[in-house]
Design a protein around this motif. Structure first.
Motif, PDB file in Angstrom:
ATOM      1  N   TRP A  75       0.867  -1.258  -0.041  1.00 16.41           N
ATOM      2  CA  TRP A  75       0.006   0.084   0.041  1.00 16.41           C
ATOM      3  C   TRP A  75       0.848   0.965   0.028  1.00 16.41           C
ATOM      4  O   TRP A  75       2.133   1.365   0.441  1.00 16.41           O
ATOM      5  CB  TRP A  75      -0.802  -0.014   1.382  1.00 16.41           C
ATOM      6  N   ALA A  96     -12.034   1.531  10.595  1.00 21.54           N
ATOM      7  CA  ALA A  96     -11.284   1.531   9.491  1.00 21.54           C
ATOM      8  C   ALA A  96     -12.072   0.609   8.457  1.00 21.54           C
ATOM      9  O   ALA A  96     -12.557  -0.369   9.024  1.00 21.54           O
ATOM     10  CB  ALA A  96      -9.786   0.865   9.767  1.00 21.54           C
ATOM     11  N   VAL A  98     -12.046  -0.743   3.819  1.00 24.16           N
ATOM     12  CA  VAL A  98     -11.372  -0.865   2.609  1.00 24.16           C
ATOM     13  C   VAL A  98     -12.482  -0.562   1.714  1.00 24.16           C
ATOM     14  O   VAL A  98     -13.423  -1.227   1.595  1.00 24.16           O
ATOM     15  CB  VAL A  98     -10.460  -2.111   2.246  1.00 24.16           C
ATOM     16  N   ILE A 140      -7.689   2.449   1.798  1.00 25.96           N
ATOM     17  CA  ILE A 140      -8.158   2.359   3.074  1.00 25.96           C
ATOM     18  C   ILE A 140      -8.342   3.773   3.893  1.00 25.96           C
ATOM     19  O   ILE A 140      -7.935   4.888   3.690  1.00 25.96           O
ATOM     20  CB  ILE A 140      -6.820   2.000   3.717  1.00 25.96           C
ATOM     21  N   LEU A 176      -7.061  -2.758  11.773  1.00 20.28           N
ATOM     22  CA  LEU A 176      -5.715  -2.547  11.403  1.00 20.28           C
ATOM     23  C   LEU A 176      -4.554  -3.257  12.434  1.00 20.28           C
ATOM     24  O   LEU A 176      -4.698  -2.710  13.809  1.00 20.28           O
ATOM     25  CB  LEU A 176      -5.377  -1.047  11.219  1.00 20.28           C
TER      26      LEU A 176
END
Length: 617
Positions: A75, A96, A98, A140, A176
């Protein structure tokens, strides 16, 4: 036990909220976000281990086992990302996630009818952290619990719009790992801190930019080198892409200084002012694009009318009135009004349909005016500001004489086919914002053309209930007398239409098309110039030709004026000693360029058809 808990909670919520999908999503996320589960919004069939909470059309909202993201090596961290300071990442009540999106041309979704519901812009509800290019393109981000729910609801209802123009395909919450965050933070580009604001997490929909463009550029180059290998083609971002606008600012000032033309002052870089909204950033970005030579866009809206002939008809008469070399004309489709970011990318909107304007579309048109847009209504039901129209059967599809007041206080009399609708007298709007421009020369002196202003940014509209876009050959006139009246008024019709377009800020003076010129390969750094030429030797054929799908570049050491430059074959002069231009100074450009890599190789030409084709492939 966790699975049983999730199932029981789901059953309880469904019994309580029933078909109220938005309430179900919000309540589910609020109750379960602290548990070891994930939330997924997607346009596919759920996996067996996922539990479906809600179906909306072809999309589903489901819960499943927690998704952990522990490998972030592939990433690329964003400059504005809180990843740079992981200790400040993800407050307790944040999620968090995606977001996966795919190219618009690969998505074949059928868009629904116009809806009064506003689109939801992705960046307005979250803070982007890192990205991974490819198909799908992955981002993200982090958001509050309620903002995450808002994004999911908008996705389910086909109202979610990605900033890069791609189509959102899946949203999944992730956990995460702290170790991965620390590892990525060590590799993140350093940002020189000019103020304490640069250390803070960037609020949703806003951005802060330090002087890390070069580090970001180098990181991007290393990533692309690893993924594609040296010498292979790299994707070129659109000029509306937020990252590219950030990078563009690194060189735009030096181009301005190096140009001898009187280019107006550039707007302050919206990326460096965190209090500005994303929409304002895009608007200023478009100003930069126009400075680079992109002509303003003119849009024609025909409602749900599918006849291509109608678009070509209106487009043709516009091109005959304006400087066709300075503008590009497109059709604004019904489904694009709420979906696409046309408001900040267009100068004039022509509404040429008698169909009722949907409420959602009307709101978008008013937003366009409030941001300084111009509207020309041609026999349209679109009105605002207290102005109303009424129907008169005896005027329907009949030819009548109009008296039009011009800007110089003179009058023009001409015969036109009228729509059968007129503007009501005693209009309720602010008298200072409404002006009558034309009346019929009949007993009632019916008003058929009005001029209105809106907002404080220069928005204005001219609304006509006479067919200025039609001539005697393009309509079914009832009598030979009407045909002759229209034919004799044809030149005056163009005169009036040009007068209106000039009032709306368009240039109606025809310009001579300049002759195409060769391209010069320039560099303020001799070593970089030589290194590029060496690379070039292995990337052209024996005759110095580099071909692509739309235009071929022929690299030559010098150029003689007798060699023709064509849209499909353009010579590129590599010897800098032969370059001279009264419009551009390489020395001045070098003095104001403050980057490490960006802008070191230039392709300069004074006249070209389009730079898009030059860089294709």
């Amino acid at each position: 036990a966790p699975a049983m808990l999730i199932t029981l909670c789901y059953l309880y919520l469904w019994a309580r909220w029933g078909p109220r999908s938005a309430a179900l999503v919000r309540s589910t996320v609020r109750r379960l976000h602290r548990s070891r589960c994930s939330f997924t919004f997607c346009a596919r069939q759920p996996h067996p281990e996922e539990r479906v909470c809600l179906r909306v059309g072809g999309k589903v909202f489901c819960t499943g086992e927690a998704q952990f993201l522990d490998d972030l090596n592939r990433w690329s961290v964003l400059l504005i990302s809180p990843f740079i300071h992981p200790e400040r990442l993800l407050p307790a009540e944040h999620i968090a996630f995606v977001t996966e999106s795919i190219s618009a041309q690969t998505e074949n979704l059928q868009k629904g009818p116009d809806s009064p519901k506003e689109i939801v812009k992705w960046s307005d509800f979250c803070s982007p952290l890192a990205y991974k290019p490819g198909e799908p393109f992955k981002l993200i981000a982090e958001a509050s619990v309620d903002n995450f729910s808002s994004l999911g609801i908008a996705f389910l209802e086909d109202r979610l719009q990605m900033d890069n123009g791609m189509v959102p395909h899946r949203i999944v919450s992730v956990h995460l790992e702290e170790s991965a965050l620390k590892e990525l933070a060590q590799e993140a580009p350093s940002v020189k801190e000019e103020s304490a604001d640069m250390d803070a997490v960037t609020p949703a929909g806003k951005s802060g930019l330090g002087r890390g463009e070069e580090e970001k550029c180098e990181l991007e180059e290393e990533r692309e080198h690893e993924e594609t290998g040296a010498g292979e083609h790299h994707h070129l971002h659109l000029s509306s892409c937020h990252e590219c606008l950030q990078l563009e600012n690194s060189t735009i000032e030096s181009v301005k200084f190096a140009s001898a033309e009187n280019i107006p002052e550039l707007p302050d870089d919206c990326s460096s002012r965190t209090e500005e909204k994303e929409g304002e950033c895009l608007e200023k970005g478009m100003k930069r694009i126009n400075l680079a030579g992109k002509p303003p866009n003119l849009l024609i809206y025909l409602g749900s009318e599918a006849a291509k002939g109608r678009f070509e008809q209106v487009k043709s008469v516009l091109r005959e009135c304006i400087d066709a070399e300075s503008y590009t004309i497109y059709q604004l489709q019904q489904e694009q009004v709420l979906r696409d970011p046309w408001i900040d990318n267009s100068l004039l909107l022509v509404i040429a349909t008698e169909q009722p304007i949907p409420e959602g579309s009307h709101k978008q048109f008013m937003k366009f005016l409030s941001r300084g847009g111009k509207i020309l209504g041609l026999s349209s039901s679109f009105t605002f500001g207290g102005v109303q129209i009424k129907h008169k059967n005896k005027l329907r599809e009949a030819v009548h004489e109009l008296v039009v007041s011009k800007k110089d206080s003179t009058e023009v009399k001409l015969n036109l086919l009228v729509s059968g609708w007129v503007f009501e007298e005693g209009m309720k709007g602010d008298p200072s914002r409404v002006k009558v421009w034309s009346r019929l020369n009949n007993a009632d002196k019916d008003v058929v053309i009005v001029h209105l202003t809106h907002g404080s940014s220069g928005g204005e509209a001219v609304l006509c209930q006479a067919h200025l876009e039609l001539d005697s050959n393009s309509m079914d006139v009832q009598t030979e007398e009407d045909f002759n009246l229209l034919k004799m008024s044809n030149s005056k019709r163009y005169e009036v239409l040009k007068e209106i377009l000039k009032c709306l800020g368009l240039s109606c003076e025809s310009s001579e098309v300049p002759v195409l010129t060769p391209i010069y390969l320039l560099s303020p750094d001799e070593e970089i110039h030589l290194a590029f030429l060496k690379w070039l030797e292995g990337n052209v054929d024996a005759e110095g030709l580099r071909t692509s799908s739309k235009v071929s570049l022929k690299f030559v050491s010098s150029w003689e004026s007798k060699v023709e430059v064509t849209p499909s074959l353009v010579p590129v002069v590599t010897e800098m000693g032969s370059f001279s231009s009264e419009h551009f100074s390489l020395k001045t450009y070098q003095q104001h360029l403050q980057t490490k890599k960006l802008g070191k190789i230039l392709l300069f030409t004074e006249v070209t058809t389009t730079t898009m084709n030059l860089l294709d492939g």
